[in-house]
Design an enzyme around this catalytic site. Structure first.
Site, PDB file in Angstrom:
ATOM      1  N   ASP A  20      -6.736   4.321  -4.787  1.00 14.42           N
ATOM      2  CA  ASP A  20      -7.452   4.102  -3.687  1.00 14.42           C
ATOM      3  C   ASP A  20      -8.027   5.643  -3.439  1.00 14.42           C
ATOM      4  OD1 ASP A  20      -7.557   1.947  -0.994  1.00 14.42           O
ATOM      5  OD2 ASP A  20      -7.553   4.159  -0.431  1.00 14.42           O
ATOM      6  N   LYS A  22       0.814  -1.045   0.132  1.00 16.86           N
ATOM      7  CA  LYS A  22       0.041   0.109   0.149  1.00 16.86           C
ATOM      8  C   LYS A  22       0.822   1.026   0.087  1.00 16.86           C
ATOM      9  CE  LYS A  22      -4.538   0.721   0.250  1.00 16.86           C
ATOM     10  NZ  LYS A  22      -5.548  -0.226  -0.190  1.00 16.86           N
TER      11      LYS A  22
END
Ligand code: GLU
Length: 445
Positions: free
Chosen positions: A164, A124
């Site tokens: 995201d 991430k």
């Protein structure tokens, strides 16, 4: 295996990392029974290794705004676990981004990606850059500056970022363009790309659609359907809107949507055109209040969240910890029967305890929102094959992947007591056991 000791060590080492600790506690709590039955799995400090990113890159991102002022942000990539495949996970551009947030997201991603059954490791990344109110030129320059450092750490067999919060098709396009220029290669190094340069059909829709496919299967196991159900959705971003659209298609009544400023409500349910209009409003920098101003039967409630409205199914699709204990109690009081997470960790630990205690069907994001990364996995396959699959082909595969995730959760979450299975335990055990097996098979690293 003393799970409390593991959590205590996290607390001592990173006392300020509250989100990461919340995610780790939730995961290890769900694994407790499984680890007691299989103590050998946790040998060789496997849990400690799972909780420690393989690598973290932190870098300066310098860019020039429209007024000629030089701006400095912080960029990150957490390469969490590569046992199952290249690191895979989104980039988030939001002022709240820090290492704690990214490490919690990367841990969620580890279990989620394992659950898809695809060859995906987990990572991430992102930046504390706030895209709100920024011009297209500023967004492009920021993305280029961000990639001018990140490019040396990623690659189609190394690490494949995606979007995201704050990073959609436009941003992935700018990031991909800069990566292509700097690396001198045209490869599938990012997913969520534009459809003309390698992006998969249905990637923007995938998380929201997948969430509703999961909900459909969960309800089906209880001999129920979404048809006619009142569904409360939070958020107004890509996940929320596509979940709403799919739920509407299935005959549900989507009664709420929201943003950070307030909630919109429509008793008879939004129609698809209104959700489409919301996408246009958002693209022009507006919010849900603007839809209330122009659509019939839609009311706006400033500073309110959806959870006090009567509903059968709640789909939190906004952000972490958006739904607390108090909200969970309101949901229970309003007759809600199902809570399925479209966002990553949208429920506080207290909220989860309340909904579980009340006997609601509860599906955590690592299972219910895995459709997004699953279609990213399909995008990687298409890029490697140099093929494009049709939307109906991708949809068919997405449905099958969500069905498989649901089945694994039921298998490991026990479903023979009449009520819904324990999806939280099921998701944790099914995802963890796959990563753990790969880690054990590869030796102590
Ligand atoms: N950011 C998404 C998630 O939370 C998708 C990541 C991806 O497609 O790699 O799962």
């Amino acid at each position: 295996m003393d799970i409390n000791a593991v959590i205590q060590r996290l607390e001592q080492r990173d006392p300020h990392d509250t989100h990461f600790r919340q995610a780790a506690k939730g995961l290890l709590g769900s694994l407790d029974g499984y680890l007691k039955d299989h103590p050998e799995i946790a040998d060789s400090a496997l849990l400690e290794r799972l909780l420690e990113p393989e690598r973290t890159v932190i870098f300066r991102v310098t860019w020039v705004d429209d007024h000629g002022a030089t701006r400095v942000n912080r960029g990150y990539r957490v390469q969490m676990n590569g046992a199952l495949g290249p690191y895979k996970g989104g980039l988030r551009f939001h002022p709240s981004v820090n290492l704690d947030i990214l490490r919690f997201l990367a841990l969620e991603q580890t279990i989620k990606n394992a659950l898809t059954g695809l060859p995906l490791g987990a990572g991430k990344g992102g930046s504390d850059f706030d895209p709100k109110g920024r011009s297209d030129g500023e967004i492009m320059r920021f993305c280029q500056a961000f990639m001018s450092e990140l490019y040396r750490h990623i690659g189609p067999d190394i690490d494949v970022p995606a979007g995201d919060m704050g990073v959609g098709t436009r941003e992935v396009g700018y990031l991909f363009g800069m990566y292509r220029k700097l690396s001198g290669t045209f490869s599938g190094t990012l997913t969520g790309k534009g459809p003309t340069f390698g992006g998969s059909a249905l990637r923007p829709e995938a998380t929201g659609y997948g969430l509703v496919y999961f909900a459909q299967q969960a309800l089906r196991c209880q001999d129920d359907t979404l048809e006619g159900k009142a569904v409360a959705v939070s958020g107004a971003g890509s996940v929320a809107r596509h979940a709403a659209l799919k739920a509407i298609e299935m005959g549900a009544r989507v009664v709420t949507l929201s943003d950070s400023r307030g909630l919109i409500h429509r008793q008879q349910g939004f129609d698809a055109e209104q959700v489409g209009e919301l996408a246009r409003i958002k693209a022009n920098g507006g919010g849900v209040a603007d839809l209330a101003g122009q659509a019939t039967g839609v009311s706006y409630h400033e500073n309110e969240k959806p959870w006090a409205r009567a509903c059968d199914v709640a789909l939190p699709c906004a952000t972490q910890n958006e739904l607390d204990q108090h909200d969970a109690r309101a949901l229970v009081k309003g007759g809600c029967r199902w809570l399925l997470e479209g966002a990553n960790m949208p429920c506080t630990a207290g909220a989860v305890a309340v909904v579980r205690e009340a006997g609601l069907g509860y599906a955590p994001g690592k299972a219910a929102n895995a459709g997004g990364v699953a279609v990213s996995g399909l995008e990687m396959s298409q890029n490697s094959l140099r093929e494009y699959w049709s939307a109906s082909e991708v949809d068919r595969r997405l449905y099958g992947l969500m069905e498989n995730i649901h089945r694994q959760c039921v298998e490991h979450g026990g479903g023979d007591h009449g009520g819904p299975p324990d999806y939280e335990t099921g998701a944790a055990v099914a995802g963890f056991s796959r990563v753990a097996e790969a880690m054990r098979g590869q030796g102590i690293l």
